[in-house]
Design an enzyme around this catalytic site. Structure first.
Site, short mmCIF file in Angstrom:
data_model
loop_
_atom_site.label_atom_id
_atom_site.label_comp_id
_atom_site.label_asym_id
_atom_site.label_seq_id
_atom_site.Cartn_x
_atom_site.Cartn_y
_atom_site.Cartn_z
CE LYS A 54 -4.36 0.50 2.48
NZ LYS A 54 -4.90 0.54 3.85
C1 E4P Z 1 -8.33 1.30 3.73
O1 E4P Z 1 -7.53 0.53 3.27
C2 E4P Z 1 -8.17 2.00 5.01
O2 E4P Z 1 -7.46 1.18 5.91
C3 E4P Z 1 -9.47 2.32 5.70
O3 E4P Z 1 -10.60 1.95 4.96
C4 E4P Z 1 -9.53 3.64 6.39
O4 E4P Z 1 -10.81 3.86 6.90
P1 E4P Z 1 -11.15 4.89 8.07
O5 E4P Z 1 -11.55 6.18 7.44
O6 E4P Z 1 -12.31 4.24 8.77
O7 E4P Z 1 -9.93 5.03 8.93
#
Ligand code: E4P
Length: 214
Positions: free
Chosen positions: A83
């Site tokens: 990522k």
């Molecule tokens: C995606 O890969 C992220 O980890 C995640 O969806 C972030 O979401 P949040 O806004 O609930 O922190």
């Protein structure tokens, strides 16, 4: 539509995986911090449970550092997807890592132009954060619609991984809009199947069946 769990909690991943419909897992530094465990241990455990793409986020900010860290993360397991942040340095790192055959998930996407650039740089997945857009009074679903239109226009194979999902209707709306994947907290995953009328109806069927047996 593929379902991913957005968590670093092993018990949640195990429980969701038992349903037999879990396709992958996404993690981020905040989720790993919440788990209270070392990053690599968490990743190894997840890879043992789920046979699907597991996103592991770099914690560096320059392209050379991201390429180095991403290359190391990818060595942990064949299912690791690196990522990367959606920045200029992230674009450079995405191009280099994807050319080496390493799968990239471009995270923190808040505009269609960001998704288009990261797709051009070779990302396998783009992660639009719809809940965080809703939080600032922008409609996250419009972003999913726009990215779907653009990718369809040019037959771009990069998958749309809808992220920052807050509730089951986000999943339904993403499915209607043609997102390839929804990654969600375990609480949302559980809510997907719940309906009070199902519970009431089942209770009545069981009660009547008890009576019918006599
Ligand atoms: C995606 O890969 C992220 O980890 C995640 O969806 C972030 O979401 P949040 O806004 O609930 O922190």
């Amino acid at each position: 539509m593929k379902f991913f769990l957005d968590t670093a909690m092993i018990d949640e991943i195990k429980a969701a995986n038992e349903w037999g419909i879990l396709d992958g897992v996404t993690t981020n530094p905040s989720l790993v911090y919440k788990s209270g465990r070392p990053f690599k241990d968490v990743l190894l455990d997840i890879c043992k449970i789920v046979d699907g793409p597991i996103s592991a986020e770099v914690t560096t900010l320059t392209a050379p550092e991201m390429v180095k860290q991403g290359t190391e993360l990818a060595k942990i397991h064949k299912n690791i997807v690196v990522k990367l942040p959606t920045t200029v340095e992230g674009v450079k790192a995405c191009k280099q890592l994807s050319e080496k055959g390493i799968k990239i998930n471009s995270t923190l996407i808040f505009s269609a132009s960001q998704a288009l650039v990261m797709a051009k740089a070779g990302a396998s997945y783009v992660s639009p954060f719809i809940g965080r857009l809703d939080d600032v009074s922008e409609d996250g679903m419009v972003l999913i619609d726009d990215i779907r239109d653009i990718f369809d226009n040019y037959e771009i194979k990069t998958e749309i991984l809808a992220a920052s999902i807050r509730h089951p209707m986000h999943v339904v709306e993403c499915a209607k809009a043609g997102a390839d994947i929804a990654t969600m907290p375990y609480s949302v995953f559980q809510q997907l199947i719940k309906h009070p009328l199902t519970d009431v109806g089942l209770k009545k069927f069981m009660e009547d069946w008890e009576k019918a047996k006599h």
